[in-house]
Design a protein around this motif. Sequence first.
Motif, PDB file in Angstrom:
ATOM      1  N   SER A  21       0.733  -1.223   0.020  1.00  0.00           N
ATOM      2  CA  SER A  21       0.119  -0.349  -0.055  1.00  0.00           C
ATOM      3  C   SER A  21       1.322   1.354  -0.197  1.00  0.00           C
ATOM      4  CB  SER A  21      -0.992  -0.033   0.914  1.00  0.00           C
ATOM      5  OG  SER A  21      -1.002   0.159   2.249  1.00  0.00           O
ATOM      6  N   GLN A  79       1.321   1.828  -3.530  1.00  0.00           N
ATOM      7  CA  GLN A  79       0.890   2.338  -4.263  1.00  0.00           C
ATOM      8  C   GLN A  79       0.627   3.816  -3.921  1.00  0.00           C
ATOM      9  OE1 GLN A  79      -2.744   0.301  -3.200  1.00  0.00           O
ATOM     10  NE2 GLN A  79      -2.210  -1.330  -3.590  1.00  0.00           N
ATOM     11  N   PHE A 130      -0.382  -3.693  -8.387  1.00  0.00           N
ATOM     12  CA  PHE A 130      -1.583  -3.194  -8.134  1.00  0.00           C
ATOM     13  C   PHE A 130      -1.555  -2.570 -10.059  1.00  0.00           C
ATOM     14  CE2 PHE A 130       2.057  -0.883  -6.392  1.00  0.00           C
ATOM     15  CZ  PHE A 130       2.418  -0.428  -6.815  1.00  0.00           C
ATOM     16  N   THR A 157      -6.805   0.535  -9.532  1.00  0.00           N
ATOM     17  CA  THR A 157      -6.340   0.509  -8.408  1.00  0.00           C
ATOM     18  C   THR A 157      -5.127   1.784  -7.251  1.00  0.00           C
ATOM     19  OG1 THR A 157      -5.703  -1.618  -8.064  1.00  0.00           O
ATOM     20  CG2 THR A 157      -4.426  -1.041  -5.908  1.00  0.00           C
ATOM     21  N   SER A 169      -3.327  -3.043   0.983  1.00  0.00           N
ATOM     22  CA  SER A 169      -3.152  -4.056   0.493  1.00  0.00           C
ATOM     23  C   SER A 169      -2.997  -5.984   1.025  1.00  0.00           C
ATOM     24  CB  SER A 169      -1.417  -3.923  -0.291  1.00  0.00           C
ATOM     25  OG  SER A 169      -0.233  -3.965   1.003  1.00  0.00           O
TER      26      SER A 169
END
Length: 240
Positions: free
Chosen positions: A138, A141, A161, A165, A177
């Motif tokens: 995450s 991301q 991802f 996403t 995540s």
Amino acid sequence: MDNSSGVGVLDKAVLVLSALEAGPATLAQLVSATSLSRPTAHRLAVALEHHRLVDRDLQGRFVLGARLGELAAAAGEDRLLAAAGTVLAQARDTSGESVQLYRRQGEARVCVAAVERPGVGLRDSVPVGASLTMLAGSAAQVLLAWEDPERLHRGLASASFTATTLAGVRRRGWAQSVGEREEGVGSVSAPVRGPSGRVVAAVSISGPLQRLGRQPGRLHAETVVAAGERLTEALASGGS
């Protein structure tokens, strides 16, 4: 007023960077803005591109490079780390899980601060200084979601991802995540922004899926977003 430093090539490189501060520029526009000769402007722009101080957009125009943002973030790192201890500890106490702070360095993300889950039991330990992938998790991301389109596209090439996403991350303001970086581990992350509004770090709450479940954001999104906002405020109070 004479702005010359006495080091000609450095002064000319600064002219190029200053011209790009106004936005993307073709080589012809750089020549016009800097009054440098075409060969000199091209040579300097390409050299600065090599060091990631200059980049190209999708139209091939010169733009300021990602390295400048990384240097700006590093300049504010003392303020970030000074605030991180208290903010991360508060997030840990609220969530009961380990909390980390990541900054992007090139094609990796580095843990620059961390606090561990108190007590006994399973935990996700990420030591300060650990270099982790930008292709999963995450925090990756978050650090990629608000990048310029070209760098975002490159970052997605081998990522776990998708662009969809990251669109969700931008819409919600946080990422999650589940077993993406490491099997059995989940995380929730939120952005930390510098005074300019650019994302300079990601704060994460992580732990075993036994406790976080398949939707860790339901448990910890509010806490991690609040931590990101407090760190953002800390940087803004010391910025200009």
